[in-house]
Design a protein around this motif. Structure first.
Motif: not given
Length: 183
Positions: A32, A36, A39, A75-76, A78-80, A82-83, A173, A177
């Motif tokens: 992550g 980041s 990103s 971004a996808l 990074e989100f995966a 993160y979850v 964040n 956002l």
């Protein structure tokens, strides 16, 4: 035929190692962090070259399309990550807190239940204080009791720094956002 006793004196729940979960969480945190950094670099490149604004053109160049897809794909990903990190960290925290029972700590000696230690991250305003205190409790009570100790051992000095970084990252964040959605 006699019934088994309702309570077995001296019964302790079985200790279940959290080592594997901790290793996975560590790897996900590193992944992550690396994502980041990429990103942030892509955001700087986007602002410098106006990739996202040029994608609105009638026929954008193939390089802009690739750059836009790279931004969305990152971004996808990074989100995966993160979850996955959140889920596995909470699984680790729950199991670590539940292991306190195997260490001889009774439920009456615990300020938080294992479910509350993990679930408190999702309750507004409670999530600002209780998760830190639950992790600190897990740390303190995971150290075997020694009669020579006068009080619970203090967690390392990095704990408050970790929690401050966690809160600041969350606030940053949210600000990012909200400003992105306004534009």
């Amino acid at each position: 035929m006699s019934n088994p006793p309702a309570h077995t004196p001296g019964f302790r729940p079985r200790y279940i190692s959290t080592h594997t979960r901790a290793q996975i969480v560590r790897a996900l945190l590193i992944a992550g962090a690396i994502l980041s950094v990429f990103s942030v670099v892509l955001v700087v490149v986007d602002y410098t070259f106006g990739i996202s604004t040029n994608l609105d053109e009638e026929s954008p160049s193939p390089a802009l399309i690739v750059a836009g897809l790279l931004i969305v794909g990152l971004a996808l990903l990074e989100f995966a990550v993160y979850v996955a990190t959140v889920v596995l960290f909470l699984m680790w925290l729950y199991r670590s807190h539940e292991n306190l029972l195997a260490f001889g700590v009774s439920r009456q000696q615990m300020e938080y239940s294992s479910g509350w230690a993990a679930g408190s991250f999702f309750i507004p305003f409670v999530c600002l204080v209780v998760p830190y205190r639950a992790v600190r409790e897990t740390w303190r009570k995971s150290i075997p009791y020694q009669s020579s100790m006068f009080s619970d051992p203090s967690p390392p000095a990095i704990f408050p720094l970790w929690w401050a970084a966690w809160l600041l990252a969350g606030f940053a964040n949210q600000i990012y956002l909200r400003t992105m959605f306004r534009t």
